[in-house]
Design a protein around this motif. Sequence first.
Motif, PDB file in Angstrom:
ATOM      1  N   SER A 154       0.832  -1.203   0.000  1.00  0.00           N
ATOM      2  CA  SER A 154       0.000   0.000   0.000  1.00  0.00           C
ATOM      3  C   SER A 154       0.875   1.266   0.000  1.00  0.00           C
ATOM      4  O   SER A 154       0.524   2.253  -0.636  1.00  0.00           O
ATOM      5  N   ILE A 155       1.996   1.223   0.668  1.00  0.00           N
ATOM      6  CA  ILE A 155       2.915   2.363   0.675  1.00  0.00           C
ATOM      7  C   ILE A 155       3.533   2.543  -0.712  1.00  0.00           C
ATOM      8  O   ILE A 155       3.622   3.662  -1.218  1.00  0.00           O
ATOM      9  N   GLY A 157       2.244   1.631  -3.505  1.00  0.00           N
ATOM     10  CA  GLY A 157       1.182   2.053  -4.417  1.00  0.00           C
ATOM     11  C   GLY A 157       0.898   3.534  -4.336  1.00  0.00           C
ATOM     12  O   GLY A 157       0.388   4.140  -5.279  1.00  0.00           O
ATOM     13  N   GLU A 158       1.229   4.147  -3.189  1.00  0.00           N
ATOM     14  CA  GLU A 158       0.999   5.573  -3.007  1.00  0.00           C
ATOM     15  C   GLU A 158       2.075   6.439  -3.638  1.00  0.00           C
ATOM     16  O   GLU A 158       1.893   7.613  -3.855  1.00  0.00           O
ATOM     17  N   THR A 159       3.237   5.843  -3.900  1.00  0.00           N
ATOM     18  CA  THR A 159       4.342   6.643  -4.458  1.00  0.00           C
ATOM     19  C   THR A 159       4.382   6.620  -5.954  1.00  0.00           C
ATOM     20  O   THR A 159       3.758   5.947  -6.653  1.00  0.00           O
TER      21      THR A 159
END
Length: 159
Positions: A154-155, A157-159
Amino acid sequence: MVGNFNYWPNRDAYEVLIECWLPEMRRQGWSLKVCGIGSNLLAPVSGVTLMGELPDLDEFFESIDMTVAPIRLGGGVKVKVIESLARGVPVLTSDRGLEGFSPELRGLAVAAPLTPLRLDLCEMLEAQRDLDRLPLDDFRYSTFSAKIGDLYSSIEGET
């Protein structure tokens, strides 16, 4: 039995084990293995193998039929009990050893008074062999790894 025996409540639990539970265990032909930091410095007793600190607990848990945790001192959730249950090893403990557990987790162990051990409580452990049940999922390494993997994904995917 496993623990850090430099921590005085664990040394006390060892003394309770020797004084209260071990006599009946020996009458039944059982032997005991004790491992963890400082366990090699505990008072030796017939029928008890003091293993010292082990680099990996997997072999220890694979070599035992149950874990004992006769705890009367200390606070907080007893990780040694959770770790045993999560590995599928039945646990014989005191009520204090189950403090902080949900009713579902409490039901996975056998609680015994810190008095001379009754054989019927040991026999109840046989019913606890199937510990592949839902209440332990949150404590399994595989669940932890999956949650960390999901968090990492999830981290990323945020970048």
